[in-house]
Motif scaffolding. Structure first.
Motif, short mmCIF file in Angstrom:
data_model
loop_
_atom_site.label_atom_id
_atom_site.label_comp_id
_atom_site.label_asym_id
_atom_site.label_seq_id
_atom_site.Cartn_x
_atom_site.Cartn_y
_atom_site.Cartn_z
N PHE A 28 6.92 0.66 20.30
CA PHE A 28 6.42 -0.65 19.89
C PHE A 28 5.00 -0.62 19.32
CE2 PHE A 28 9.95 -2.12 22.47
CZ PHE A 28 10.38 -3.23 21.77
N LEU A 29 4.05 0.02 20.01
CA LEU A 29 2.65 -0.09 19.58
C LEU A 29 2.40 0.52 18.19
CD1 LEU A 29 0.50 0.41 22.81
CD2 LEU A 29 1.22 -1.68 21.66
N PRO A 30 2.83 1.75 17.91
CA PRO A 30 2.63 2.25 16.54
C PRO A 30 3.33 1.39 15.50
CG PRO A 30 3.19 4.05 18.01
CD PRO A 30 3.42 2.80 18.77
N THR A 31 4.50 0.83 15.84
CA THR A 31 5.21 -0.01 14.88
C THR A 31 4.40 -1.26 14.56
OG1 THR A 31 7.34 0.79 15.69
CG2 THR A 31 7.35 -1.26 14.44
N ILE A 32 3.73 -1.84 15.56
CA ILE A 32 2.89 -3.02 15.31
C ILE A 32 1.77 -2.68 14.33
CG2 ILE A 32 1.26 -4.62 16.38
CD1 ILE A 32 3.00 -4.50 18.90
N VAL A 33 1.11 -1.53 14.54
CA VAL A 33 0.04 -1.11 13.63
C VAL A 33 0.60 -0.85 12.24
CG1 VAL A 33 -1.71 0.65 13.21
CG2 VAL A 33 -1.28 -0.14 15.54
N ILE A 34 1.75 -0.20 12.19
CA ILE A 34 2.38 0.11 10.90
C ILE A 34 2.71 -1.17 10.14
CG2 ILE A 34 4.49 1.05 9.87
CD1 ILE A 34 4.44 3.15 12.16
N VAL A 35 3.26 -2.15 10.85
CA VAL A 35 3.61 -3.43 10.20
C VAL A 35 2.37 -4.12 9.66
CG1 VAL A 35 4.53 -5.73 10.62
CG2 VAL A 35 5.72 -3.75 11.53
N LEU A 36 1.30 -4.15 10.44
CA LEU A 36 0.08 -4.83 10.01
C LEU A 36 -0.52 -4.16 8.77
CD1 LEU A 36 -1.63 -5.56 13.45
CD2 LEU A 36 -0.45 -7.18 11.96
N VAL A 37 -0.67 -2.83 8.83
CA VAL A 37 -1.27 -2.11 7.70
C VAL A 37 -0.37 -2.19 6.47
CG1 VAL A 37 -2.03 0.15 6.88
CG2 VAL A 37 -2.55 -0.56 9.22
N GLY A 38 0.91 -1.92 6.64
CA GLY A 38 1.82 -1.94 5.49
C GLY A 38 1.95 -3.31 4.86
N SER A 39 1.96 -4.37 5.69
CA SER A 39 2.08 -5.72 5.15
C SER A 39 0.85 -6.12 4.35
CB SER A 39 2.31 -6.72 6.30
OG SER A 39 3.51 -6.44 6.98
N VAL A 40 -0.34 -5.78 4.86
CA VAL A 40 -1.58 -6.13 4.13
C VAL A 40 -1.65 -5.38 2.81
CG1 VAL A 40 -4.09 -5.95 4.20
CG2 VAL A 40 -2.85 -6.77 6.21
N VAL A 41 -1.36 -4.09 2.83
CA VAL A 41 -1.40 -3.30 1.60
C VAL A 41 -0.36 -3.82 0.60
CG1 VAL A 41 -1.00 -1.00 0.60
CG2 VAL A 41 -2.31 -1.24 2.72
N GLY A 42 0.85 -4.08 1.06
CA GLY A 42 1.89 -4.59 0.17
C GLY A 42 1.55 -5.96 -0.40
N LEU A 43 0.98 -6.84 0.43
CA LEU A 43 0.57 -8.16 -0.05
C LEU A 43 -0.49 -8.06 -1.14
CD1 LEU A 43 0.30 -10.44 3.12
CD2 LEU A 43 1.65 -10.91 1.08
N LEU A 44 -1.51 -7.27 -0.89
CA LEU A 44 -2.59 -7.14 -1.86
C LEU A 44 -2.11 -6.51 -3.15
CD1 LEU A 44 -5.49 -5.94 0.49
CD2 LEU A 44 -5.23 -8.20 -0.56
N ALA A 45 -1.30 -5.45 -3.04
CA ALA A 45 -0.81 -4.76 -4.24
C ALA A 45 0.09 -5.67 -5.06
CB ALA A 45 -0.08 -3.49 -3.85
N GLY A 46 1.01 -6.37 -4.41
CA GLY A 46 1.94 -7.21 -5.15
C GLY A 46 1.29 -8.45 -5.72
N TYR A 47 0.34 -9.05 -5.00
CA TYR A 47 -0.26 -10.30 -5.47
C TYR A 47 -1.33 -10.06 -6.54
CZ TYR A 47 -2.34 -14.93 -5.34
OH TYR A 47 -2.81 -16.17 -5.69
N LYS A 48 -2.17 -9.05 -6.32
CA LYS A 48 -3.24 -8.79 -7.29
C LYS A 48 -2.70 -8.18 -8.59
CE LYS A 48 -6.69 -10.14 -4.70
NZ LYS A 48 -7.52 -11.31 -5.05
N GLY A 49 -1.80 -7.22 -8.43
CA GLY A 49 -1.20 -6.60 -9.61
C GLY A 49 -2.20 -5.77 -10.40
N GLY A 50 -1.80 -5.38 -11.61
CA GLY A 50 -2.69 -4.68 -12.52
C GLY A 50 -3.16 -3.34 -11.99
N GLN A 51 -4.41 -3.01 -12.28
CA GLN A 51 -4.98 -1.73 -11.89
C GLN A 51 -5.09 -1.59 -10.38
OE1 GLN A 51 -5.46 0.56 -14.13
NE2 GLN A 51 -6.27 2.12 -12.74
N PHE A 52 -5.38 -2.70 -9.71
CA PHE A 52 -5.48 -2.68 -8.25
C PHE A 52 -4.14 -2.27 -7.64
CE2 PHE A 52 -5.60 -4.63 -4.03
CZ PHE A 52 -6.83 -4.18 -3.58
N ASP A 53 -3.06 -2.83 -8.15
CA ASP A 53 -1.73 -2.48 -7.68
C ASP A 53 -1.43 -1.02 -7.97
OD1 ASP A 53 0.94 -2.52 -6.88
OD2 ASP A 53 1.64 -3.31 -8.79
N ASN A 54 -1.79 -0.56 -9.13
CA ASN A 54 -1.53 0.83 -9.52
C ASN A 54 -2.25 1.81 -8.62
OD1 ASN A 54 -0.38 2.82 -11.30
ND2 ASN A 54 -2.42 3.08 -12.19
#
Length: 332
Positions: free
Chosen positions: A121-147
């Motif tokens: 459970f604990l590593p999965t919680i950290v994985i979900v938090l980090v992966g969700s933030v990175v995916g949100l930023l990459a998908g929403y910002k787009g462009g060079q930031f996403d790349n």
């Protein structure tokens, strides 16, 4: 004489009126009802709840101290065997028998559930938090930031997971970090560093498909900030795939811990009876591996427990996938 017009509604009109008067269920309520109709998923939940109960109340459930050595009681066979291969009779007080030091196998297996539950459970919680933030930023910002973010994600994804775990555990095992929580903190860190990339890709894909929808455009028109759009509109609408992937990630964490423990690179066995984490199922399998031909019961209990936990989370993940898949709405 004029006839009075009929006021009896037709069956189709009755159905329409019924649908108008019945309050529609929300997506999550409907998903719950679909989930509990899945017998395999329900069985998985029962097994998971059972092991959670065992892990929380291990002190009360264990019949013996898992570190207590019993003189003259080494390698006792389990209770269902009258005499073991070594000629020793079984003892009803030790249901799963004892190990080479006379420690109760059942008690050690019960305490081992704590490590597997926490590692799942604990590593999965950290994985979900980090992966969700990175995916949100990459998908929403787009462009060079996403790349840039996605190329960094590709680099992490290309590195072999198990090799990375072994390198980290071997290199840092004797350091201060490696000794925290008998090595569990280092294991958490190693598992979280390389496993967030799958969540980042899934969340990014969801955001790319949602950010041009009408409700997002409406939020922009009323002046909603980027943070509000991401965390109040995009993230909640991406929770379905995140929940499914989380349920399927947990068994992977449990298997990885068991592999590392079997290799002698997982939790450092404790000699303090006051420790919360004394041993793990992987470490127990390592202890039983040397005597597998003469005393196979040493390796069977932890191996069966790992298998049950992995199957339970796999069944639950499959059930969640079916329950939350919008393509299946109205088919069951």
């Amino acid at each position: 004489m004029a006839t009075k017009p009929s006021v009896n509604p037709t069956p189709s009109q009755i159905a329409d009126l019924t649908m108008m008067t019945v309050k529609p269920r929300s997506l999550w309520v409907d998903a719950w009802y679909r989930l509990i109709r899945n017998k395999a998923a329900v069985a998985g939940m029962i097994v998971i709840i059972f092991f959670l109960f065992v892990a929380i109340f291990a002190n009360q459930l264990a019949p013996h101290n898992p570190l207590q050595t019993n003189a003259g009681k080494s390698f006792l066979p389990p209770a269902w065997m009258e005499v073991g291969p070594n000629g020793r009779p079984s003892d009803p007080a030790f249901f799963f028998g004892t190990d080479n030091l006379g420690r109760d196998v059942l008690s050690r297996t019960i305490y081992g559930a704590r490590v597997s539950i926490v590692v799942g459970f604990l590593p999965t919680i950290v994985i979900v938090l980090v992966g969700s933030v990175v995916g949100l930023l990459a998908g929403y910002k787009g462009g060079q930031f996403d790349n840039i973010l996605m190329r960094f994600t590709d680099v992490i994804y290309a590195f072999p997971d198990l090799l990375f775990f072994i390198i980290v555990m071997v290199t840092l095992r004797e350091t201060f970090i490696g000794k925290l929580l008998n090595g569990l903190f280092l294991l958490f860190m190693a598992l979280a560093i390389v496993n967030w990339v799958g969540f980042a890709r899934v969340v990014r894909g969801q955001v790319l498909s949602l950010k041009e929808k009408e409700f997002i455009e409406a939020a922009r028109c009323i002046g909603a900030s980027d943070a509000r759009i991401m965390f109040r509109h995009l993230l909640p609408n991406s929770l379905g795939p995140i929940i499914i992937l989380s349920a399927l990630t947990i068994p992977g964490m449990i298997i990885t811990e068991a592999i590392l423990g079997y290799l002698g690179l997982g939790l450092t066995p404790s000699t303090n009876p006051n420790d919360i984490f004394i041993t793990s199922w992987g470490a127990l399998m390592l202890d039983g591996q040397a005597a597998i031909n003469a005393q196979p019961w040493l390796i069977l209990p932890p191996a069966i427990c790992v298998s049950l936990m992995v199957l339970a989370f796999t069944f639950l993940g499959d059930g969640l996938r079916d329950a939350l898949d919008p393509r299946l709405q109205g088919t069951q």
